[in-house]
Structure formats: C-alpha cells, structure tokens
Design an enzyme around this catalytic site. Structure first.
Site, PDB file in Angstrom:
ATOM      1  N   GLY A 304       0.835  -1.194   0.000  1.00 41.13           N
ATOM      2  CA  GLY A 304       0.000   0.000   0.000  1.00 41.13           C
ATOM      3  C   GLY A 304       0.869   1.242   0.000  1.00 41.13           C
ATOM      4  O   GLY A 304       1.951   1.260  -0.595  1.00 41.13           O
ATOM      5  N   GLU A 305       0.377   2.313   0.627  1.00 38.92           N
ATOM      6  CA  GLU A 305       1.107   3.589   0.724  1.00 38.92           C
ATOM      7  C   GLU A 305       1.284   4.285  -0.622  1.00 38.92           C
ATOM      8  O   GLU A 305       1.979   5.296  -0.717  1.00 38.92           O
ATOM      9  CB  GLU A 305       2.508   3.407   1.334  1.00 38.92           C
ATOM     10  N   GLY A 306       0.704   3.740  -1.694  1.00 37.44           N
ATOM     11  CA  GLY A 306       0.943   4.295  -3.018  1.00 37.44           C
ATOM     12  C   GLY A 306       2.235   3.821  -3.646  1.00 37.44           C
ATOM     13  O   GLY A 306       2.647   4.341  -4.694  1.00 37.44           O
TER      14      GLY A 306
END
Length: 338
Positions: A304-306
């Site tokens: 995640g987190e981009g």
C-alpha cells in the site's frame, strides 16, 4: 430526478464526465511514426504516451508535477480482530510518512515525485460494518469532496495510495458486495494475517455484506455502508482529476476499491486511470480482470502507501520523455525505412 440528498451531485458528475481528447491521441501517433525507432519498438511505453495525451489534451504530453496522494483512515471493524496490528499504527505510520521514514518516501525521492499525506479524522474510526453502515450519506459525500480538493495546488499526474489498519478487510467487503462470490474469494493476508486471521476476516466480510445486502445495488451505497474514509476520499480524487484533465495511477488492492465503486456506477469513469501494479493480495488480480485493466507492474508487492503507483510513475515519466525528447529521423539524419 434529484432528491436533494448529499450524493445527488456526485451521481450527476459520474454520469457526465468528459471523454478523451482524440485529436491529441492522433497527434501523438503521427509524431511517433517519425521518431528514430521501429514502429511499436517501445511497446506499452507508446500506449502510455497515447493515454497521457488522451487525458491531458496535450499532443506532446509531459509529466512535470507528479504527485503521490496518500489517504489515511481508521475503521471500527478492527475491533473484530481482522488485523494483527492495532488501529493506532495508522497514525504512527502517518507520522513516519511525515518524517520521511517510509517506503513511499524513498520511492518518491528516487522518481522525483511530490508527496502529500491526508489524515482523515483518524481519531474517529468509521462504524463497524458488521453492525451498521460505515458512514452516513452526508459524511461519505463530504469525504469524497475532501478528496476532490487533494489536487489543489496543481499536478499533471496523480498517484493514488492509502494507509489504514483493517482496510484490506474493508476492500474485500466492497468487492464481495459489488461482485458476489464468496467472502473467501476476496479475503487475503493483508498485513500478515495467519490462517486463523483469514477465517476471521472472511467471517467479518460475510457478515457485513449480509447485513447490508438489500442496499448493495447502488455503488455509492456500497461505498458508504462498507467503505472507509480513505476509500471515499480516493473516489473523490479520481473524479476531480477526470474533470481537471489529470491522468491517474491507481495503487493496489485497497485503492482499486475506490476505482471499482466508480466503475460500477459508470464503466467509463476510470478510463483515465492506469493501474500501477497487481498486488500480491489474491483478490486484486480478480478485480483487475473485472475492470478490464492490465497492471503495469507485477512485483509481488502488497504494502500500500501508493508504492506500486509511485514505481509506475517512473515508467510513465520515462514514456513521456521518450516521446517528447526523441529526435525524428529527419532531425537526426537517420535513414527511415522505405
């Protein structure tokens, strides 16, 4: 017919989104035919340039102000033990982002990307979706509107990411609500759940979808009942970029849930979105197939987190530079084929 309810403006927007700029695409194809390379030699890189042209309206697309936007939210369903981490980790990771200590910070540095973090009322988790709707309509619509404001200040390529303990359970519930199947079809390890944790997640997803089953034909109801603030904000950001002619790169499993909501409401609503990677979360590949999208990368990631979107942004930037900076056969004095 409008009812004056908070979702009305979003329903109208979703139905009236602008389409691609075909003239810009044609101009890209014309120039590409003159560049110092065999036709099609850069493969999907050439398709990316056409995609940039279609959704920016620029015949010579450039990426000069790329931005990663990470939306963070907390979820009441974490009380059901769906994650091995406590919900307090969400705020701790937001602080880590701000301090420059997370993976996304390093990838942004490597690819020269801007980074903004959006804290979505972390001290007020959404309601437990196995007991009631995650949000009321007003809250969900306001959060979507907040997401639309994330592009204020300007960008020409937006990478969408998220942070939120428990949100792979939320995403799985959204996909189960949208696409059916069994809860087990959509549940994965998330932040590292073991077999017992996976069963608990599946039970939670099954219970949540059963509770809200009579309301799940409306995608925006799926969002407010089964979703989270970060997913609502990402949906808003995706809509805003379409209106402002900004291409979007979607990150992984959870970010895709926001795109899937919009796609269910209007299959053309995410045409301006590129999917940066396919997550190791098992359900992600299934969702991408449902959406008819081919991810750019497959690196076995599930952070995640981009992070996947940010890695893909480096490729998008390179594609734009190859097209705009490469010499033509005439300019380089290189003989073209007959």
């Amino acid at each position: 017919m409008t009812t004056g309810l908070p979702f009305d403006d979003f329903r109208t927007l979703i139905e009236t989104l602008p389409g691609p700029d075909e003239a810009a695409v044609a101009a890209v194809r014309k120039r590409d035919a003159t560049l110092t390379k065999p036709p099609g030699a850069l493969g999907r890189m050439e398709e990316i340039v056409e995609w940039l042209a279609a959704w920016t309206g620029r015949a010579r697309p450039q990426v000069t102000r790329p931005l990663v936007a990470v939306f963070a939210g907390n979820h009441g369903v974490t009380a059901k033990g769906v994650s091995p981490y406590p919900s307090s980790v969400t705020a701790q990771m937001v602080e880590n982002f701000a301090a420059g200590g997370a993976a996304i910070n390093q990838i942004c540095i490597a690819n020269d990307l801007g980074l903004k973090i959006f804290d979505l009322a972390l001290e007020y988790p959404t309601a437990d979706i196995t007991e009631e709707a995650a949000m009321d309509e007003k809250t969900c619509a306001a959060t979507m509107a907040f997401g639309m404001e994330s592009i204020a200040g300007g960008t020409d390529l937006l990478c969408i990411g998220e942070m939120g303990i428990g949100n792979t359970t939320i995403a799985a519930a959204i996909f189960h609500g949208l696409y059916g199947g069994t809860a087990e079809d959509w549940v994965g390890p998330g932040t590292g759940s073991n077999s017992e944790g996976l069963k608990r997640k599946a039970d939670v997803v099954r219970a949540a979808v059963a509770l809200h089953a009579s309301h799940l034909k409306d995608p925006l109801e799926v969002l407010r009942r089964l979703g989270g603030r970060e997913i609502a904000a990402m949906a808003g950001a995706i809509l805003a970029t379409r209106v402002e002619k900004i291409p979007v790169i979607i990150d992984g499993y959870v970010a895709t849930a926001a795109a899937a909501i919009l796609h269910a409401a209007n299959p053309e609503a995410i045409d301006h979105c590129l999917f940066g990677h396919v997550s190791a979360e098992p359900g992600h590949r299934k969702v991408l197939e449902k959406l008819g999208k081919q991810p750019l990368l497959d690196l076995g990631m599930r952070l995640g987190e981009g992070t996947g979107a940010a890695l893909a942004a480096g490729i998008v930037k390179a594609a734009a530079l190859c097209h705009s900076g490469m010499a033509t056969f005439d300019q380089a004095g290189v003989s073209n084929r007959d």
